[in-house]
Every structure is written in C-alpha cells, then in structure tokens.
Design an enzyme around this catalytic site. Structure first.
Site, PDB file in Angstrom:
ATOM      1  N   GLY A  49       0.877  -1.038  -0.094  1.00 15.41           N
ATOM      2  CA  GLY A  49      -0.068  -0.060   0.138  1.00 15.41           C
ATOM      3  C   GLY A  49       0.966   1.240  -0.122  1.00 15.41           C
ATOM      4  CD  GLU A  50       2.704   5.606  -0.184  1.00 13.96           C
ATOM      5  OE1 GLU A  50       2.628   5.468  -1.227  1.00 13.96           O
ATOM      6  OE2 GLU A  50       3.612   6.076   0.155  1.00 13.96           O
ATOM      7  CB  SER A  51       5.314   2.719   4.066  1.00 15.28           C
ATOM      8  OG  SER A  51       6.098   3.565   3.371  1.00 15.28           O
ATOM      9  CB  CYS A  81       5.399  -3.798  -1.234  1.00 11.85           C
ATOM     10  SG  CYS A  81       5.797  -2.345  -2.564  1.00 11.85           S
ATOM     11  NE  ARG A 110       8.179   5.683   1.350  1.00  8.46           N
ATOM     12  CZ  ARG A 110       7.618   6.680   1.070  1.00  8.46           C
ATOM     13  NH1 ARG A 110       8.532   7.986   1.029  1.00  8.46           N
ATOM     14  NH2 ARG A 110       6.795   6.832   0.336  1.00  8.46           N
ATOM     15  CB  ILE A 139       3.451  -2.159  -7.504  1.00 10.60           C
ATOM     16  CG1 ILE A 139       2.923  -3.142  -8.215  1.00 10.60           C
ATOM     17  CG2 ILE A 139       2.735  -0.805  -7.525  1.00 10.60           C
ATOM     18  CD1 ILE A 139       1.490  -3.794  -7.607  1.00 10.60           C
ATOM     19  NE  ARG A 140       5.055   5.202  -6.466  1.00 13.99           N
ATOM     20  CZ  ARG A 140       4.491   5.700  -5.419  1.00 13.99           C
ATOM     21  NH1 ARG A 140       3.623   5.509  -4.703  1.00 13.99           N
ATOM     22  NH2 ARG A 140       5.216   6.780  -4.794  1.00 13.99           N
ATOM     23  CG  HIS A 175       2.706  -6.215  -4.326  1.00 14.54           C
ATOM     24  ND1 HIS A 175       2.061  -5.839  -3.017  1.00 14.54           N
ATOM     25  CD2 HIS A 175       3.398  -5.429  -4.664  1.00 14.54           C
ATOM     26  CE1 HIS A 175       2.397  -4.598  -3.015  1.00 14.54           C
ATOM     27  NE2 HIS A 175       3.247  -4.209  -3.910  1.00 14.54           N
ATOM     28  CD  GLU A 177       0.466  -8.935  -2.069  1.00 12.29           C
ATOM     29  OE1 GLU A 177       1.536  -9.677  -1.812  1.00 12.29           O
ATOM     30  OE2 GLU A 177       0.270  -7.693  -2.061  1.00 12.29           O
TER      31      GLU A 177
HETATM   32  N1  GLN Z   1       3.146  -1.351  -3.809  1.00 13.30           N
HETATM   33  C1  GLN Z   1       3.645  -0.799  -2.593  1.00 13.30           C
HETATM   34  O1  GLN Z   1       3.300  -1.092  -1.469  1.00 13.30           O
HETATM   35  C2  GLN Z   1       4.254   0.513  -2.753  1.00 13.30           C
HETATM   36  C3  GLN Z   1       4.998   0.813  -1.490  1.00 13.30           C
HETATM   37  C4  GLN Z   1       4.953   2.527  -1.518  1.00 13.30           C
HETATM   38  N2  GLN Z   1       5.953   3.092  -2.586  1.00 13.30           N
HETATM   39  C5  GLN Z   1       5.462   2.855  -0.153  1.00 13.30           C
HETATM   40  O2  GLN Z   1       6.686   3.697  -0.014  1.00 13.30           O
HETATM   41  O3  GLN Z   1       5.062   2.592   0.775  1.00 13.30           O
END
Ligand code: GLN
Length: 196
Positions: A49-51, A81, A110, A139-140, A175, A177
């Site tokens: 997700g987004e940390s 991630c 990150r 993903i990023r 990921h 999952e």
């Molecule tokens: N797919 C992800 O969980 C991306 C992580 C996101 N770039 C972060 O800094 O949290």
C-alpha cells in the site's frame, strides 16, 4: 496441528488479497484494525500500500506501540512492499514524521526501482521456497539498501536484496499475494507454526 491464526493489518493497502492468499496457504486469516484484534493472532501480515499512510493510521488507531511490543516479544510478521518498509529499522528517505514498526536490521530505500521502472514483474528465486522461482510483482517497490548482521538476504533482483528474513520476521519488496502462487504465504504460515 491446527492451522495458524494469522491477521492482516487492514488499515490501508491490499489486505483482501493477503487474506485470500493466507486462506490458500491453509491459515485462518482475519483482518486486524484494533489492538484487541492484534492480541488475538499468532502471526501478522503487513500488506502493500502506502507506507506513509499505514504509518499514520497505525498511530491514529493506537496500534504502533502494540505492534512494536509484539514484534519485540517474537510475533511472526510478514511485510510485503509497504509492509517491508514498516518492518525496517530504518528508512533511507522517510517522509517527515514517517514511523516504522521496525524489527529487521536493515535500511530500505522507498520507491527504489525508479520512475521508468515503477512496476514490473520478474522471476525471483527465494531461498527456502522450493519448486522454482516465484513471480515477483514489483509496484513502486523498495529495495534493501543495507542489511545488518542479524538479517539474512533470501532473494535478490538486479543486484539488490528484495527479500529478507530475520528470526520470526519476513519481508519481500514484491507482492506474492497478487499472483495466485501461495508459496510465500505457506513459508510464513510454517514460520508461525514453528514459533508456537
Ligand atoms: N506497492 C507498494 O506497497 C508501494 C510502497 C510505496 N511506494 C511506499 O513507499 O510505501
């Protein structure tokens, strides 16, 4: 042996996919949003997700300190991630005020794979997972910038560590999952059983 009760931190991110993957790996999966729910699990997944958002919400929901306490007490935790970032003792480039749960002796970067390459898939050989490489969806994704003596790199991509184990903690930059391959979750379920 009864199947392990594994929570998925469901504050933000792809919790649903992890719940399904844990089911597929034979665990009893449930969402965790409150300290009482955290207290009732034998293992925990921190999703992608987004940390920065997960960090803020964990603080707002009163979960950050309970999470740190349980990690210190040996709770098995798997982070993918953003979850990997949450398990790092240190972030190289944190947003201001960004906290981690910590526990793994590593520094992560990150969004490390860069703009042109924000999302990609790659076959990743993971030590401890038999049956050939897993399909890593990045993903990023972060990578591990440096690894302390207590942590072990279990997978690399492009010369960077992308999966780590330290005691009861497991983290992947990718990921699993999202792939329908439940071997990483099965490895984690085995770690949870072994910690009983
Ligand atoms: N797919 C992800 O969980 C991306 C992580 C996101 N770039 C972060 O800094 O949290």
């Amino acid at each position: 042996m009864t199947s392990p009760v594994i929570g998925v931190l469901a504050l933000q991110g792809d919790a649903r996919e992890h719940l399904a993957a844990l089911d597929g790996a034979g665990a009893q999966a449930r969402s965790v949003r409150r300290p009482e729910e955290l207290a009732a699990v034998e293992g925990l997944v921190i999703p992608g997700g987004e940390s920065t958002t997960i960090s803020k919400l964990a603080t707002a929901f009163g979960l950050l300190e309970p999470l740190r306490d349980r990690v210190r007490a040996g709770l098995p935790v798997y982070g993918s991630c953003a979850g990997m970032i949450m398990l790092a003792d240190k972030i190289l480039d944190p947003r201001s005020g960004q906290e981690t749960v910590g526990g793994i002796d590593m520094i992560v970067r990150r969004n490390a794979f860069g703009r042109q390459n924000e999302s990609f898939e790659a076959a990743v050989e993971v030590a401890g997972i038999p049956g050939g490489p897993v399909e890593g969806v990045f993903i990023r994704a972060p990578w591990v910038e440096s690894l302390g003596a207590r942590a072990e790199s279990i997978a690399e991509h492009g010369g960077h560590t992308v999966a780590v184990r330290q005691g009861n903690l497991l983290a992947t930059a990718f990921h699993p999952e999202l792939t329908g391959d439940h071997r990483v979750h099965a490895l984690f379920a085995d770690m949870v059983r072994a910690a009983r």
